[in-house]
Write an enzyme that holds these catalytic residues in place. Structure first.
Site, PDB file in Angstrom:
ATOM      1  CG  HIS A 296     -24.273 -28.182  51.474  1.00  0.00           C
ATOM      2  ND1 HIS A 296     -23.543 -28.923  52.609  1.00  0.00           N
ATOM      3  CD2 HIS A 296     -23.366 -28.325  50.378  1.00  0.00           C
ATOM      4  CE1 HIS A 296     -22.808 -30.010  51.662  1.00  0.00           C
ATOM      5  NE2 HIS A 296     -22.246 -29.762  50.826  1.00  0.00           N
TER       6      HIS A 296
ATOM      7  CG  ASP B 144     -21.512 -34.964  47.620  1.00  0.00           C
ATOM      8  OD1 ASP B 144     -21.999 -34.249  46.986  1.00  0.00           O
ATOM      9  OD2 ASP B 144     -21.153 -33.922  48.852  1.00  0.00           O
TER      10      ASP B 144
ATOM     11  CG  HIS C 276     -19.223 -32.079  51.870  1.00  0.00           C
ATOM     12  ND1 HIS C 276     -18.735 -32.065  50.206  1.00  0.00           N
ATOM     13  CD2 HIS C 276     -18.610 -31.793  51.929  1.00  0.00           C
ATOM     14  CE1 HIS C 276     -17.653 -31.725  49.709  1.00  0.00           C
ATOM     15  NE2 HIS C 276     -17.306 -31.964  50.811  1.00  0.00           N
TER      16      HIS C 276
ATOM     17  CG  ASP D 223     -18.757 -35.080  46.829  1.00  0.00           C
ATOM     18  OD1 ASP D 223     -19.388 -35.577  47.137  1.00  0.00           O
ATOM     19  OD2 ASP D 223     -18.700 -34.060  47.318  1.00  0.00           O
TER      20      ASP D 223
HETATM   21  C1  OKP Z   1     -20.494 -28.726  48.003  1.00  0.00           C
HETATM   22  B1  OKP Z   1     -21.168 -30.353  47.649  1.00  0.00           B
HETATM   23  C2  OKP Z   1     -14.830 -22.519  51.971  1.00  0.00           C
HETATM   24  C3  OKP Z   1     -14.760 -24.141  51.131  1.00  0.00           C
HETATM   25  C4  OKP Z   1     -15.220 -26.081  51.398  1.00  0.00           C
HETATM   26  C5  OKP Z   1     -17.353 -26.955  51.025  1.00  0.00           C
HETATM   27  C6  OKP Z   1     -17.573 -27.861  50.109  1.00  0.00           C
HETATM   28  C7  OKP Z   1     -18.475 -27.916  49.768  1.00  0.00           C
HETATM   29  C8  OKP Z   1     -18.943 -28.880  48.891  1.00  0.00           C
HETATM   30  N1  OKP Z   1     -14.097 -21.425  52.055  1.00  0.00           N
HETATM   31  N2  OKP Z   1     -16.702 -25.730  50.225  1.00  0.00           N
HETATM   32  O1  OKP Z   1     -21.289 -31.426  49.060  1.00  0.00           O
HETATM   33  O2  OKP Z   1     -20.678 -31.185  46.729  1.00  0.00           O
HETATM   34 ZN    ZN Z   2     -20.141 -32.889  47.844  1.00  0.00          ZN
END
Ligand code: OKP
Ligand code: ZN
Length: 349
Positions: A165, A201, A203, A290
């Site tokens: 990210h 991933d 996300h 994930d």
């Molecule tokens: C990271 B990776 C917001 C909490 C949400 C977002 C998930 C991040 C995932 N307060 N967190 O891509 O596994």
């Molecule tokens: Zn993720």
């Protein structure tokens, strides 16, 4: 599979994050890497410490101002007041549309907002040394990969926190430095004409996409939860196909939360087809686990044995491959799921 691990990941040890408006224990925990390392050892994989300083490659990917901020962010936070050492800084204001991001405010929290995409990326005392050691591991892994001739055809980078990210000048989604982008850039520096980054991933890897969006020498392909309903929400749609030189070198394959295994593996086949069409010389996999059915913050249906299949399918590209650990929050399962990908890959070679 030869694996480089982050020896200092445990220094990144934030105590809480915000989730649905509440303070909750961090999902992105130290045990994630501990469990992957443990399973790597018990299943016979070689583990090495990083043998390279990633600084030069980091400077090719991230902006000088962002890197300078990140290196001293914790010290800046603690300098505000002594009590701060016992808490964590979070941004609360961001320079979105109509606001300026070309001025760097004197106020620390304002600077943190300038360099962050969310308030979900907790910063702790040891974040920088942990993140730097992860970058060293990613560059080391990409340097150890054989590009033709003898040597390892695939190398794994076992690190946390994740990186996909993080963009040129911002952190977000637990990510600070983009490890997959560092691996891809290292392979370019070593003479690979074109590198494909495949992000599996759950996300969308918004940071990696944005870093390479105008480039054709690094292709970005991602399979992820539809941003209409899933984090990071503001990038990852199918109509993002690259810009300028990079037009045609970005492919997003969003899938609805709750999709079937068949739909996921169909998307993987489409991803490989697209990579196969572009004459790539090496592959970097952003390996988030994930997509697992038991993941506490994600909504894809893969079971542990599916990761063996995933590895075998990835190997069918027959490209020198660096796999970089990203997300995966079902901590009990992350080790076996990750190593299943590696074993599935090696068995298919
Ligand atoms: C990271 B990776 C917001 C909490 C949400 C977002 C998930 C991040 C995932 N307060 N967190 O891509 O596994
Ligand atoms: Zn993720």
């Amino acid at each position: 599979m030869l694996s480089y691990f982050n020896p200092h990941h445990a220094l990144h040890n934030p105590q809480y994050e915000f989730f649905r408006g509440e303070k909750v224990p961090c999902f992105e925990q130290q045990v994630r890497q501990t469990y992957v390392e443990e399973v790597l050892r018990t299943r016979g994989h070689a583990l090495r410490e990083p043998d390279t300083d990633a600084s030069a490659v980091m400077a090719q990917i991230h902006s000088p101002a962002y890197l300078a901020f990140l290196q001293t962010a914790w010290q800046q936070w603690c300098a505000l007041r002594p009590d701060n050492a016992a808490t964590q800084p979070f941004p609360s204001v961001w320079p979105i549309r109509s606001l300026r991001s070309d001025r760097v405010p004197d106020n620390f929290i304002a600077r943190l907002g300038l360099y962050s995409m969310d308030n979900g990326t907790p910063l702790a005392a040891g974040t920088w040394p942990a993140v730097k050691a992860g970058a060293d591991a990613a560059v080391s892994a990409a340097q150890a990969l054989a590009l033709g001739g003898d040597g390892p055809k695939a190398v794994f980078c076992c690190t946390r926190p994740p990186g996909h990210h993080a963009g040129v000048d911002f952190m977000g989604g637990y990510s600070f430095v983009n490890n997959a982008a560092l691996a891809a850039q290292t392979l370019r520096n070593r003479g690979c004409g074109r590198v494909a980054v495949l992000d599996v991933d759950f996300h969308h890897g918004n940071g990696t996409q944005s870093i390479f969006y105008t480039r054709s020498d690094v292709m970005f392909v991602s399979i992820h939860g539809d941003p209409l309903t899933e984090y990071p929400f503001y990038l990852g749609y199918a109509d993002e196909t690259g810009e300028g030189e990079g037009l045609g070198y970005n492919l997003n394959l969003p899938l609805p939360a709750g999709c079937s295994k068949a739909a996921w593996f169909d998307a993987l086949a489409a991803a490989l087809l697209a990579i196969g069409e572009k004459a790539c010389d090496a592959l970097v996999v952003s390996l988030g686990l994930d997509t697992f059915e038991g993941d506490p913050i994600s909504k894809f249906p893969l079971a542990s044995e599916d990761y063996l299949t995933m590895g075998a399918v990835l190997a069918s590209l027959k490209l020198p491959t660096v796999l970089v650990l990203e997300g995966g929050y079902a901590t009990q399962a992350i080790g076996h799921n990750a190593v299943n990908v590696l074993d599935g890959f090696e068995k298919a070679c």
